[in-house]
Design a protein around this motif. Structure first.
Motif, PDB file in Angstrom:
ATOM      1  N   ILE A   1       1.327  -1.461  -0.005  1.00 31.33           N
ATOM      2  CA  ILE A   1      -0.073  -0.094  -0.011  1.00 31.33           C
ATOM      3  C   ILE A   1       1.130   0.980  -0.222  1.00 31.33           C
ATOM      4  O   ILE A   1       1.489   1.616   1.394  1.00 31.33           O
ATOM      5  CB  ILE A   1      -0.824  -0.070   1.102  1.00 31.33           C
ATOM      6  CG1 ILE A   1      -1.934  -1.302   1.298  1.00 31.33           C
ATOM      7  CG2 ILE A   1      -1.396   1.564   0.921  1.00 31.33           C
ATOM      8  CD1 ILE A   1      -2.726  -1.224   2.103  1.00 31.33           C
ATOM      9  N   TYR A   2       0.089   2.595  -0.749  1.00 30.59           N
ATOM     10  CA  TYR A   2       1.705   3.197  -1.442  1.00 30.59           C
ATOM     11  C   TYR A   2       0.414   4.856  -1.221  1.00 30.59           C
ATOM     12  O   TYR A   2      -0.714   4.968  -1.833  1.00 30.59           O
ATOM     13  CB  TYR A   2       1.799   3.681  -2.376  1.00 30.59           C
ATOM     14  CG  TYR A   2       3.353   2.306  -2.611  1.00 30.59           C
ATOM     15  CD1 TYR A   2       4.807   2.085  -2.471  1.00 30.59           C
ATOM     16  CD2 TYR A   2       2.100   0.980  -3.595  1.00 30.59           C
ATOM     17  CE1 TYR A   2       4.913   0.617  -2.762  1.00 30.59           C
ATOM     18  CE2 TYR A   2       2.832  -0.024  -3.966  1.00 30.59           C
ATOM     19  CZ  TYR A   2       4.478  -0.688  -2.985  1.00 30.59           C
ATOM     20  OH  TYR A   2       5.558  -0.881  -4.055  1.00 30.59           O
ATOM     21  N   GLN A   3       0.810   4.777  -0.134  1.00 19.35           N
ATOM     22  CA  GLN A   3       0.738   6.624   0.084  1.00 19.35           C
ATOM     23  C   GLN A   3       0.758   7.786  -1.222  1.00 19.35           C
ATOM     24  O   GLN A   3       1.616   7.505  -1.838  1.00 19.35           O
ATOM     25  CB  GLN A   3       0.569   7.743   1.106  1.00 19.35           C
ATOM     26  CG  GLN A   3      -0.178   8.885   1.730  1.00 19.35           C
ATOM     27  CD  GLN A   3       0.077   9.754   2.503  1.00 19.35           C
ATOM     28  OE1 GLN A   3       0.405   8.713   3.192  1.00 19.35           O
ATOM     29  NE2 GLN A   3      -0.566  10.450   3.078  1.00 19.35           N
ATOM     30  N   VAL A   4      -0.425   8.082  -1.542  1.00 16.70           N
ATOM     31  CA  VAL A   4       0.045   8.616  -3.398  1.00 16.70           C
ATOM     32  C   VAL A   4      -1.060  10.377  -3.138  1.00 16.70           C
ATOM     33  O   VAL A   4      -1.628  10.564  -1.837  1.00 16.70           O
ATOM     34  CB  VAL A   4      -0.621   8.173  -4.235  1.00 16.70           C
ATOM     35  CG1 VAL A   4      -0.060   6.930  -4.837  1.00 16.70           C
ATOM     36  CG2 VAL A   4      -2.334   7.930  -4.646  1.00 16.70           C
ATOM     37  N   ARG A   5      -0.077  10.899  -3.814  1.00 15.53           N
ATOM     38  CA  ARG A   5      -1.028  13.056  -4.715  1.00 15.53           C
ATOM     39  C   ARG A   5      -1.440  11.849  -5.696  1.00 15.53           C
ATOM     40  O   ARG A   5      -0.415  12.071  -6.825  1.00 15.53           O
ATOM     41  CB  ARG A   5      -0.481  13.404  -4.029  1.00 15.53           C
ATOM     42  CG  ARG A   5      -0.162  13.981  -2.888  1.00 15.53           C
ATOM     43  CD  ARG A   5       0.608  14.586  -2.003  1.00 15.53           C
ATOM     44  NE  ARG A   5       1.086  15.299  -3.187  1.00 15.53           N
ATOM     45  CZ  ARG A   5       2.033  16.516  -3.050  1.00 15.53           C
ATOM     46  NH1 ARG A   5       3.111  16.774  -1.809  1.00 15.53           N
ATOM     47  NH2 ARG A   5       2.776  16.838  -4.471  1.00 15.53           N
ATOM     48  N   GLU A   6      -2.398  13.062  -6.136  1.00 17.64           N
ATOM     49  CA  GLU A   6      -2.932  12.805  -7.402  1.00 17.64           C
ATOM     50  C   GLU A   6      -2.711  13.987  -8.240  1.00 17.64           C
ATOM     51  O   GLU A   6      -2.317  15.085  -7.420  1.00 17.64           O
ATOM     52  CB  GLU A   6      -4.793  13.130  -7.508  1.00 17.64           C
ATOM     53  CG  GLU A   6      -5.342  12.674  -8.994  1.00 17.64           C
ATOM     54  CD  GLU A   6      -6.575  12.588  -8.025  1.00 17.64           C
ATOM     55  OE1 GLU A   6      -7.412  12.549  -9.868  1.00 17.64           O
ATOM     56  OE2 GLU A   6      -7.694  12.731  -6.728  1.00 17.64           O
ATOM     57  N   GLY A   7      -2.116  13.897  -9.089  1.00 11.66           N
ATOM     58  CA  GLY A   7      -1.479  15.165  -9.816  1.00 11.66           C
ATOM     59  C   GLY A   7      -2.690  15.016 -11.273  1.00 11.66           C
ATOM     60  O   GLY A   7      -3.407  14.560 -11.207  1.00 11.66           O
ATOM     61  N   ALA A   8      -1.804  16.152 -12.203  1.00 13.43           N
ATOM     62  CA  ALA A   8      -3.194  16.483 -13.682  1.00 13.43           C
ATOM     63  C   ALA A   8      -2.177  15.391 -14.632  1.00 13.43           C
ATOM     64  O   ALA A   8      -1.931  14.644 -14.509  1.00 13.43           O
ATOM     65  CB  ALA A   8      -1.934  17.579 -14.041  1.00 13.43           C
TER      66      ALA A   8
END
Length: 83
Positions: free
Chosen positions: A76-83
């Motif tokens: 499980i990876y914490q992610v941030r949404e990009g364009a």
């Protein structure tokens, strides 16, 4: 709320239909855990499943999988949404 991508290495026999049923079980189980399963992707030929989830932490996300159908994530990876 943090966003996570989880990865399941399930091997041969993974199907979109089976994953759709597991996702429905996640949706039915997530309430009360402050978790929201958003989307999933299936690599049938590679036997992998990827789930996008909002959760307070990775453990809460995996707890929903465990309670819903027992198919906990391999990573499980914490992610941030990009364009």
């Amino acid at each position: 709320m943090p966003l996570f991508m989880d990865v399941h290495h399930l091997g041969d026999g993974v199907t979109m239909d089976a994953v759709a049923k597991a996702h429905q079980a996640d949706l039915a189980t997530q309430e009360g855990h402050d978790v929201r399963y958003l989307r999933y992707w299936v690599d049938e030929s590679g036997g992998q499943v990827f789930c996008l989830v909002e959760a307070p932490d990775a453990d809460a996300a995996n707890l929903v999988h465990r309670e819903a159908h027992g198919l906990v994530a391999d990573a499980i990876y914490q992610v941030r949404e990009g364009a």
